[in-house]
Design a protein around this motif. Structure first.
Motif, short mmCIF file in Angstrom:
data_model
loop_
_atom_site.label_atom_id
_atom_site.label_comp_id
_atom_site.label_asym_id
_atom_site.label_seq_id
_atom_site.Cartn_x
_atom_site.Cartn_y
_atom_site.Cartn_z
N GLU A 16 -4.74 8.19 -0.98
CA GLU A 16 -3.98 8.70 -2.11
C GLU A 16 -4.90 9.27 -3.18
OE1 GLU A 16 -0.45 7.31 -5.21
OE2 GLU A 16 -1.38 5.85 -3.89
N GLU A 17 -5.98 8.54 -3.49
CA GLU A 17 -6.92 8.99 -4.51
C GLU A 17 -7.67 10.24 -4.06
OE1 GLU A 17 -8.77 9.36 -7.98
OE2 GLU A 17 -7.19 7.90 -7.54
N GLU A 18 -8.03 10.30 -2.78
CA GLU A 18 -8.73 11.46 -2.25
C GLU A 18 -7.85 12.71 -2.33
OE1 GLU A 18 -9.61 10.16 1.66
OE2 GLU A 18 -11.01 8.58 0.98
N LEU A 19 -6.58 12.56 -1.96
CA LEU A 19 -5.66 13.68 -2.02
C LEU A 19 -5.46 14.15 -3.46
CD1 LEU A 19 -3.64 15.56 -0.60
CD2 LEU A 19 -1.91 13.77 -0.88
N ARG A 20 -5.31 13.21 -4.37
CA ARG A 20 -5.12 13.54 -5.78
C ARG A 20 -6.35 14.30 -6.32
NH1 ARG A 20 -4.68 8.76 -7.63
NH2 ARG A 20 -2.44 8.56 -7.29
N ASN A 30 1.35 17.56 1.56
CA ASN A 30 1.33 16.10 1.48
C ASN A 30 1.47 15.63 0.04
OD1 ASN A 30 1.03 15.80 4.25
ND2 ASN A 30 -1.20 15.69 4.15
N ASN A 31 0.79 16.34 -0.86
CA ASN A 31 0.86 15.97 -2.27
C ASN A 31 2.26 16.20 -2.84
OD1 ASN A 31 -0.70 15.26 -4.84
ND2 ASN A 31 0.26 17.18 -5.42
N ALA A 32 2.95 17.22 -2.34
CA ALA A 32 4.31 17.50 -2.81
C ALA A 32 5.23 16.32 -2.48
CB ALA A 32 4.84 18.78 -2.17
N GLY A 41 0.82 -1.21 0.00
CA GLY A 41 0.00 0.00 0.00
C GLY A 41 0.85 1.26 0.00
N PHE A 42 0.21 2.36 -0.33
CA PHE A 42 0.89 3.66 -0.33
C PHE A 42 -0.01 4.67 0.36
CE2 PHE A 42 2.24 7.75 -1.88
CZ PHE A 42 3.62 7.64 -1.92
N THR A 43 0.57 5.49 1.20
CA THR A 43 -0.22 6.51 1.89
C THR A 43 0.53 7.84 1.89
OG1 THR A 43 -1.26 7.16 3.98
CG2 THR A 43 0.72 5.80 4.12
N PRO A 44 -0.17 8.93 1.62
CA PRO A 44 0.46 10.26 1.70
C PRO A 44 0.32 10.88 3.09
CG PRO A 44 -1.71 10.45 0.73
CD PRO A 44 -1.51 8.98 1.02
N VAL A 94 -9.63 26.76 2.48
CA VAL A 94 -10.62 25.68 2.42
C VAL A 94 -10.18 24.56 3.36
CG1 VAL A 94 -11.87 24.09 0.91
CG2 VAL A 94 -10.98 26.25 -0.01
N THR A 95 -10.97 24.30 4.36
CA THR A 95 -10.69 23.21 5.29
C THR A 95 -11.22 21.91 4.68
OG1 THR A 95 -10.88 24.70 7.18
CG2 THR A 95 -10.99 22.34 7.63
N ILE A 96 -10.37 20.88 4.65
CA ILE A 96 -10.72 19.61 4.01
C ILE A 96 -10.91 18.52 5.07
CG2 ILE A 96 -9.98 17.88 2.34
CD1 ILE A 96 -10.46 20.62 1.10
N GLU A 97 -11.96 17.75 4.89
CA GLU A 97 -12.23 16.60 5.77
C GLU A 97 -12.13 15.33 4.92
OE1 GLU A 97 -12.85 14.60 9.15
OE2 GLU A 97 -13.12 16.77 9.19
N PHE A 98 -10.97 14.71 4.93
CA PHE A 98 -10.77 13.49 4.13
C PHE A 98 -11.48 12.30 4.80
CE2 PHE A 98 -6.94 15.90 2.79
CZ PHE A 98 -7.14 15.85 1.42
N PRO A 99 -12.21 11.50 4.04
CA PRO A 99 -12.84 10.31 4.64
C PRO A 99 -11.83 9.21 4.93
CG PRO A 99 -13.34 10.46 2.28
CD PRO A 99 -12.66 11.74 2.66
N ASP A 100 -10.63 9.31 4.34
CA ASP A 100 -9.53 8.34 4.58
C ASP A 100 -9.92 6.92 4.20
OD1 ASP A 100 -7.68 10.22 5.46
OD2 ASP A 100 -8.42 10.14 7.53
N ILE A 101 -10.70 6.78 3.15
CA ILE A 101 -11.02 5.45 2.62
C ILE A 101 -9.96 5.04 1.60
CG2 ILE A 101 -12.71 4.08 1.34
CD1 ILE A 101 -14.88 5.94 2.46
N GLU A 102 -9.67 5.94 0.67
CA GLU A 102 -8.58 5.77 -0.28
C GLU A 102 -7.75 7.06 -0.24
OE1 GLU A 102 -10.05 4.80 -4.13
OE2 GLU A 102 -11.01 2.94 -3.48
#
Length: 321
Positions: free
Chosen positions: A178-182, A213-215, A38-41, A168-176
């Motif tokens: 890497e894809e969510e960040l992208r 994180n994306n950087a 797996g990969f995680t940012p 903009v405040t972001i609330e990631f669901p943290d399901i995927e």
């Protein structure tokens, strides 16, 4: 120790066919684990789950707000944000920023909840609305509030009023992750590109935790796509020049490939999550594989050049392991 090395080298040479077959099987079985890698940012991967610092950080976010954000800086060339055109830009951008995936909150000078008293009433409203219809007195009022309120001054608006931002405040669901960040980064970049084309005299800059994180992700991917192949080609070139043996270079390359496959495959089986910083482990494996292989090969080739029997040269080389 010398006797142990001698026995080991003789054992390797005697059962070399079985060892080669077993090694290939180990590589194949281990390689199947790469699919589970797996990969995680997420920067939290650098801490243990029971880390007191991470626990305190998570508690702080749960109590107040998430720190994941997209911060869009707006800097007009005129050096003055308080112009009707720029205020209109901020208003429109604030509205469209809600369309960024997983956006939880959007803050700007436009939607700042300005509070003031009017007779016996307490009025709470956006600092301004419909910027295109604002009069000069209204713009001066907006400027006065923005440059004096501690929640805006030096936070959303620069001290000289030459730049402002939409956060903009972001609330990631943290399901995927890497894809969510992208998805967030791509949408934010497309939004800024749209406004950059519409307002060529305004400079836009994007930052924030999501982009940081994306950087890391993009730098890791960039290294994997460019730095690793370049390092590999340079390594093969130098080995060819120094060893002057195609079979020796092929052997080192094979060791690198097998070592990398086994390492990443076993990591996949173990549930290891690669982070941007750990992507460089492939290069580290390559360096170690080259160093160990060349150490043996130089000894083996040197002995052959001095009329040492091949079997004895192999034994001596294996004794260096």
């Amino acid at each position: 120790m010398h006797r142990l090395e001698t026995n080991f080298s003789e054992w390797v040479i005697r059962y070399r066919v079985a060892i080669i077959v077993l090694s290939v099987l180990v590589v194949i079985v281990s390689g199947l684990g790469v699919q589970y890698l797996g990969f995680t940012p997420d920067y939290r991967v650098y801490f243990r789950d029971d880390s007191p610092h991470l626990m305190a950080f998570n508690q702080n976010e749960a109590t107040y707000s998430k720190s994941d954000n997209v911060f869009i800086l707006i800097a007009p060339e005129t050096g003055d944000v308080f112009e009707k055109e720029i205020l209109t830009l901020v208003e429109n951008l604030t509205e469209e920023a809600w369309q960024i995936p997983y956006s939880l909150r959007v803050d700007s000078i436009q939607n700042f909840q300005n509070t003031y008293a009017e007779d016996d009433d307490l009025i709470v409203e956006d600092l301004y609305a419909e910027a295109s219809s604002l009069e000069q007195d209204d713009i001066q009022r907006v400027k006065s509030v923005a440059l004096s309120d501690p929640l805006l001054y030096k936070r959303i608006i620069s001290k000289d009023g030459g730049a402002t931002a939409v956060n903009v405040t972001i609330e990631f669901p943290d399901i995927e992750p890497e894809e969510e960040l992208r998805e967030v980064v791509a949408h934010a970049r497309e939004l800024v590109k749209k406004y950059q084309e519409k307002y060529p005299t305004v400079k836009f800059y994007i930052t924030g935790m999501a982009f940081m994180n994306n950087a890391f992700v993009e730098s890791g991917q960039g290294d994997g796509e460019t730095l690793f192949p370049i390092s590999f080609v340079v390594m093969v070139l130098f080995l060819t020049i120094l060893l002057r043996s195609v079979s020796a270079v092929f052997g080192v390359t094979l060791v690198i490939f097998m070592s990398t496959v086994v390492a990443f495959g076993l990591g996949g089986y173990a549930g290891v999550l690669l982070a941007p910083a750990s992507v460089a482990s492939g290069q580290m494996i390559m360096v170690l594989a080259v160093a160990n292989s060349v150490h043996m090969l130089v000894t083996f080739i040197f002995d052959l050049q001095h009329n040492v029997a091949k079997t004895e040269a192999l034994k001596k080389a294996y004794g260096l392991i």
